[in-house]
Design a protein around this motif. Structure first.
Motif, mmCIF file in Angstrom:
data_model
loop_
_atom_site.group_PDB
_atom_site.id
_atom_site.type_symbol
_atom_site.label_atom_id
_atom_site.label_comp_id
_atom_site.label_asym_id
_atom_site.label_seq_id
_atom_site.Cartn_x
_atom_site.Cartn_y
_atom_site.Cartn_z
ATOM 1 N N GLY A 164 42.135 26.291 58.328
ATOM 2 C CA GLY A 164 41.892 25.362 59.071
ATOM 3 C C GLY A 164 42.478 24.019 58.454
ATOM 4 N N GLY A 165 43.894 24.115 58.293
ATOM 5 C CA GLY A 165 44.656 22.929 57.923
ATOM 6 C C GLY A 165 44.510 22.499 56.342
ATOM 7 N N GLU A 166 43.978 23.425 55.628
ATOM 8 C CA GLU A 166 43.693 23.475 54.235
ATOM 9 C C GLU A 166 44.375 24.654 53.662
ATOM 10 O OE1 GLU A 166 40.005 22.729 51.240
ATOM 11 O OE2 GLU A 166 39.810 23.972 53.022
ATOM 12 N N GLU A 167 45.232 24.261 52.323
ATOM 13 C CA GLU A 167 45.818 25.248 51.722
ATOM 14 C C GLU A 167 45.010 25.748 50.651
ATOM 15 O OE1 GLU A 167 49.172 23.141 50.567
ATOM 16 O OE2 GLU A 167 50.322 24.121 52.104
ATOM 17 N N LEU A 168 44.582 27.114 50.669
ATOM 18 C CA LEU A 168 43.962 27.873 49.625
ATOM 19 C C LEU A 168 44.999 28.863 49.097
ATOM 20 C CD1 LEU A 168 40.753 28.652 51.965
ATOM 21 C CD2 LEU A 168 41.033 26.592 50.430
ATOM 22 N N VAL A 169 44.518 29.266 47.743
ATOM 23 C CA VAL A 169 45.131 30.535 47.032
ATOM 24 C C VAL A 169 44.117 31.546 47.169
ATOM 25 C CG1 VAL A 169 46.248 31.237 44.892
ATOM 26 C CG2 VAL A 169 46.321 28.685 45.939
ATOM 27 N N ALA A 170 44.548 32.769 47.687
ATOM 28 C CA ALA A 170 43.639 33.840 47.299
ATOM 29 C C ALA A 170 44.453 34.910 46.274
ATOM 30 C CB ALA A 170 43.465 34.879 48.517
ATOM 31 N N GLY A 171 43.409 35.219 45.339
ATOM 32 C CA GLY A 171 44.070 35.830 44.208
ATOM 33 C C GLY A 171 43.120 37.205 43.976
ATOM 34 N N CYS A 172 43.872 38.213 43.080
ATOM 35 C CA CYS A 172 43.400 39.444 42.721
ATOM 36 C C CYS A 172 44.083 39.835 41.506
ATOM 37 C CB CYS A 172 43.104 40.474 43.917
ATOM 38 S SG CYS A 172 42.508 41.690 43.278
ATOM 39 N N GLY A 173 43.717 40.463 40.567
ATOM 40 C CA GLY A 173 44.225 41.120 39.538
ATOM 41 C C GLY A 173 43.826 42.266 38.854
ATOM 42 N N THR A 174 44.689 42.892 37.845
ATOM 43 C CA THR A 174 44.028 43.917 37.033
ATOM 44 C C THR A 174 44.291 43.820 35.831
ATOM 45 O OG1 THR A 174 44.634 46.207 37.153
ATOM 46 C CG2 THR A 174 46.638 44.904 37.578
ATOM 47 N N TRP A 175 43.782 44.417 34.959
ATOM 48 C CA TRP A 175 43.940 44.414 33.521
ATOM 49 C C TRP A 175 44.353 46.015 33.027
ATOM 50 C CZ3 TRP A 175 39.869 42.678 36.242
ATOM 51 C CH2 TRP A 175 39.265 41.561 35.911
ATOM 52 N N ASP A 176 44.771 46.844 34.003
ATOM 53 C CA ASP A 176 45.024 48.127 33.982
ATOM 54 C C ASP A 176 46.607 48.266 33.802
ATOM 55 O OD1 ASP A 176 42.357 48.989 33.551
ATOM 56 O OD2 ASP A 176 42.166 48.559 35.571
ATOM 57 N N LEU A 177 47.447 47.599 33.522
ATOM 58 C CA LEU A 177 48.918 47.571 33.552
ATOM 59 C C LEU A 177 49.381 47.592 32.157
ATOM 60 C CD1 LEU A 177 49.902 45.824 36.868
ATOM 61 C CD2 LEU A 177 49.729 48.539 36.636
ATOM 62 N N SER A 178 50.316 48.238 31.743
ATOM 63 C CA SER A 178 51.167 48.070 30.278
ATOM 64 C C SER A 178 51.778 46.604 30.462
ATOM 65 C CB SER A 178 52.120 49.258 30.054
ATOM 66 O OG SER A 178 53.258 49.014 31.045
ATOM 67 N N GLN A 179 52.034 46.389 29.200
ATOM 68 C CA GLN A 179 52.530 44.781 29.093
ATOM 69 C C GLN A 179 54.181 44.856 29.946
ATOM 70 O OE1 GLN A 179 50.570 42.476 28.273
ATOM 71 N NE2 GLN A 179 51.716 41.668 26.679
ATOM 72 N N GLU A 180 54.783 46.099 29.713
ATOM 73 C CA GLU A 180 55.908 46.155 30.330
ATOM 74 C C GLU A 180 55.692 46.090 31.762
ATOM 75 O OE1 GLU A 180 59.112 49.713 30.993
ATOM 76 O OE2 GLU A 180 58.593 49.587 29.193
ATOM 77 N N GLN A 181 54.673 46.767 32.376
ATOM 78 C CA GLN A 181 54.351 46.605 33.811
ATOM 79 C C GLN A 181 54.321 45.243 34.126
ATOM 80 O OE1 GLN A 181 51.464 49.665 33.628
ATOM 81 N NE2 GLN A 181 52.662 50.876 35.334
ATOM 82 N N MET A 182 53.486 44.501 33.397
ATOM 83 C CA MET A 182 53.067 43.268 33.664
ATOM 84 C C MET A 182 54.425 42.235 33.704
ATOM 85 S SD MET A 182 49.433 42.473 31.892
ATOM 86 C CE MET A 182 48.004 43.356 32.142
ATOM 87 N N GLN A 183 55.278 42.442 32.617
ATOM 88 C CA GLN A 183 56.471 41.617 32.407
ATOM 89 C C GLN A 183 57.274 41.809 33.876
ATOM 90 O OE1 GLN A 183 58.078 42.854 28.857
ATOM 91 N NE2 GLN A 183 56.608 41.219 27.692
ATOM 92 N N GLN A 184 57.392 43.236 34.298
ATOM 93 C CA GLN A 184 58.245 43.377 35.490
ATOM 94 C C GLN A 184 57.430 42.628 36.929
ATOM 95 O OE1 GLN A 184 61.039 44.306 34.816
ATOM 96 N NE2 GLN A 184 61.144 46.565 35.519
ATOM 97 N N LEU A 185 56.313 42.726 37.043
ATOM 98 C CA LEU A 185 55.739 41.999 38.178
ATOM 99 C C LEU A 185 55.955 40.526 37.949
ATOM 100 C CD1 LEU A 185 52.311 44.277 38.607
ATOM 101 C CD2 LEU A 185 54.287 44.005 40.139
ATOM 102 N N ALA A 186 55.816 40.022 36.787
ATOM 103 C CA ALA A 186 55.918 38.533 36.632
ATOM 104 C C ALA A 186 57.234 37.887 36.800
ATOM 105 C CB ALA A 186 55.093 38.155 35.320
ATOM 106 N N LYS A 187 58.158 38.683 36.989
ATOM 107 C CA LYS A 187 59.478 38.390 37.188
ATOM 108 C C LYS A 187 59.777 37.621 38.367
ATOM 109 C CE LYS A 187 61.913 40.908 33.754
ATOM 110 N NZ LYS A 187 62.864 42.149 33.428
#
Length: 187
Positions: A164-187
């Motif tokens: 409706g003309g407004e910018e929103l941010v939808a988010g969802c996350g997980t705690w169940d990944l390794s540090q390496e997996q998180m670093q890969q996704l965050a790139k």
């Protein structure tokens, strides 16, 4: 004449009683948050994959575009398909106001841009930057798992959605990944 008044009073009481039933049946915001958290904890044995999270965020964005902010009610509660695998969808806006958090309802209506994680990271600020510059992406930070008080490493997928003309941010996350997996996704 008295009979007519008694009948009118009876009809009035009947209408008043039955019009109040939906209000009595509605959960309070706190009860809804507790139900959302319980559903999150109950589904935590299933571990979400990054693809599962991205798919749910996409589906939530499509629902928001179709129904607007009235879709918020579908993103919370024990029967919501958006509370799954130990996680949930939340919505905040580009000015940093939390619009709907299914578990921590006290954040709703509050500006979260200055909220820091346990490492001092302004993660909502980073989420908005990712949404603004890339449209969607992953942000790593620390946040408590549903049902816990202490923070754990988490990574969330956020996506910009226009409603409706407004910018929103939808988010969802997980705690169940390794540090390496998180670093890969965050790139």
């Amino acid at each position: 004449m008295k009979l007519v008044y008694k009948q009118l009073i009876a009809v009035f009481c009947f209408i008043l009683f039955f019009s109040a039933i939906p209000v009595l049946a509605e959960d309070t915001t706190e009860e809804l948050a507790k139900a959302s958290e319980a559903a999150c904890v109950a589904t935590a044995s299933t571990k979400p994959t990054p693809q599962m999270i991205m798919d749910k965020v996409e589906k939530a964005c499509a629902l928001l575009q179709k129904e607007g902010v009235s879709a918020f009610s579908k993103l919370q509660g024990k029967d919501s398909e958006f509370i799954f695998a130990g996680t949930y969808i939340w919505i905040h806006d580009m000015s940093g106001v939390m619009r709907m958090h299914p578990i921590i309802y006290k954040l709703d209506g509050k500006n979260v841009l200055n909220l820091k994680d346990s490492n001092g990271k302004l993660f909502f600020t980073e989420m908005n930057e990712v949404a603004k510059t890339k449209g969607a992406g992953w942000v790593a930070y620390t946040w408590p798992k549903p049902g816990e008080k202490t923070s754990s490493p988490k990574i969330s997928y956020v996506k910009l959605v226009k409603v409706g003309g407004e910018e929103l941010v939808a988010g969802c996350g997980t705690w169940d990944l390794s540090q390496e997996q998180m670093q890969q996704l965050a790139k």
